[in-house]
Motif scaffolding. Structure first.
Motif, PDB file in Angstrom:
ATOM      1  N   LYS A 122       0.126   3.713   4.917  1.00 18.15           N
ATOM      2  CA  LYS A 122       0.476   4.859   5.895  1.00 18.15           C
ATOM      3  C   LYS A 122       0.798   6.289   5.365  1.00 18.15           C
ATOM      4  O   LYS A 122       0.436   6.553   4.409  1.00 18.15           O
ATOM      5  N   GLN A 156      -1.172  -2.097   4.582  1.00 13.11           N
ATOM      6  CA  GLN A 156      -1.999  -1.034   5.062  1.00 13.11           C
ATOM      7  C   GLN A 156      -1.585  -0.028   4.640  1.00 13.11           C
ATOM      8  O   GLN A 156       0.160   0.484   4.405  1.00 13.11           O
ATOM      9  N   LYS A 170       1.161  -0.927  -0.409  1.00 11.53           N
ATOM     10  CA  LYS A 170      -0.242   0.096  -0.392  1.00 11.53           C
ATOM     11  C   LYS A 170       0.978   1.085   0.526  1.00 11.53           C
ATOM     12  O   LYS A 170       1.601   1.393   0.543  1.00 11.53           O
TER      13      LYS A 170
END
Length: 367
Positions: A198, A196, A141
């Protein structure tokens, strides 16, 4: 009477005499071919029944099974590698009869996707075969970086998007923004790309802004003041009148020592010919002097500014200018203050302070 007995014997059938077996006497005679009785031609009117022939059924037995010759064994080696030919898992060794289908499936490797195959085969076509399955690492990601003016909250540039493959490490550095210097950063600037997303926020402050104070005070104007869009910025062309009272939000000290007041939004005026006070109903007066309590901090350092230039030092944090120190000059630090803006000040004398941003500490030896 004799005539009638003869006539009865003629009409009545004679009783059948049973044959009495007689002993056969073998006598030697010269070999005489047997006499074949003459074959009488069959008359068309006569029907001849075919002779009855007794036959013995022929039973065919199945052949005795023989042991089949074993099919030759084939071996297929399947390598599982990444795009750099590095093994991701141990190779698969698959065996089976030659010219038979190969029954297997490519494994799923977390964080990777199947890219291409070299030497693909569906059957064992040779005694030894090699197939190379190449996987590519998936992208993690993104990491989004925001460049924000710390004092105004304005976005200085479009967000920066950083991408990389899963598991790879990254290191971010604050981008250069003309007219600004990095003030602080929030978020993971080092780490690995994961599944995920950030966020990293870089806060900048203008190069010409030495110190910034956020206050809840009022300012009394002792003369007419021109209003600007920023400190030393563009004049709006109108003035705030003398003897008027205005709410203060920020007090800015520039690198040249001038002080500017923010009256909300993009309205700024010079601090010359003004008086500050804490309440709008109080008499105009300067605010009481703030008491600073530096913590002990004994270190050596040097001035880290611009070669050939000097930086200002102050009688106290956000106070009056106490002089200037040239770039590279030695500092004897005796105390440290971290203010409510998270800015660090070094005490270099009884009434002399320097912003820690312009000081480079001498490394201490570790025991």
């Amino acid at each position: 009477m004799a005539f009638f007995d003869w006539l009865r014997r003629l009409i009545e059938p004679k009783p059948r005499r049973e044959a009495v077996s007689q002993p056969v006497v073998s006598r030697r005679h010269p070999a005489v071919p047997p006499v074949q009785p003459p074959i009488e031609p069959v008359k068309p009117s006569q029907s001849v029944e075919p002779p009855v022939v007794l036959t013995t059924p022929i039973i065919t037995l199945p052949p005795t099974p023989q042991a089949a010759a074993p099919a030759p064994t084939a071996t297929l080696v399947v390598r599982l590698v990444d795009e750099h030919d590095r093994a991701l898992q141990p190779a698969l060794v698959i065996t089976g009869p030659l010219n038979t289908p190969v029954n297997y499936r490519f494994p799923d490797i977390p964080g990777y996707a199947l890219s291409r195959i070299h030497g693909f085969t569906q059957d064992f076509i040779s005694e030894y075969g090699l197939t190379t399955v190449i996987y590519r690492r998936l992208l993690g990601k993104p990491i989004v970086g925001y460049l924000v003016d710390f004092d105004s909250g304005r976005l200085l540039e479009l967000p920066q998007i950083h991408r990389g493959k899963l598991g790879l490490t990254y290191t971010l550095t604050p981008p250069t923004v003309p007219g600004y210097h990095i003030f602080q950063a929030q978020g993971p600037q080092r780490g690995t790309f994961t599944s995920q997303a950030k966020r990293v926020v870089y806060f900048y402050r203008r190069d010409s802004w030495e110190t910034v104070q956020r206050v809840h005070q009022y300012v009394f104007l002792q003369a007419d003041h021109a209003v600007y869009d920023e400190p030393k910025g563009r004049d709006y062309g109108y003035q705030f009148p003398a003897d008027s009272l205005w709410r203060l939000f920020m007090i800015i000290t520039l690198t040249d020592g001038s002080v500017w007041y923010n009256l909300g939004g993009n309205q700024w005026l010079s601090a010359e010919e003004t008086r500050r006070r804490d309440h709008r109903l109080a008499q105009p007066a300067l605010p009481q002097k703030r008491l600073w309590h530096p913590e002990p901090y004994a270190r050596l350092g040097t001035v880290d500014y611009v070669p050939g230039a000097a930086v200002s030092i102050y009688t106290e944090p956000y106070g009056e200018t106490a002089g200037q120190l040239a770039h590279g000059e030695t500092l004897d630090i005796r105390g440290r203050i971290v203010d409510d803006q998270h800015l660090t000040w070094y005490q270099i004398g009884p009434t002399a302070y320097i912003n820690a941003r312009y000081a480079r500490l001498v490394p201490t030896e570790t025991l």
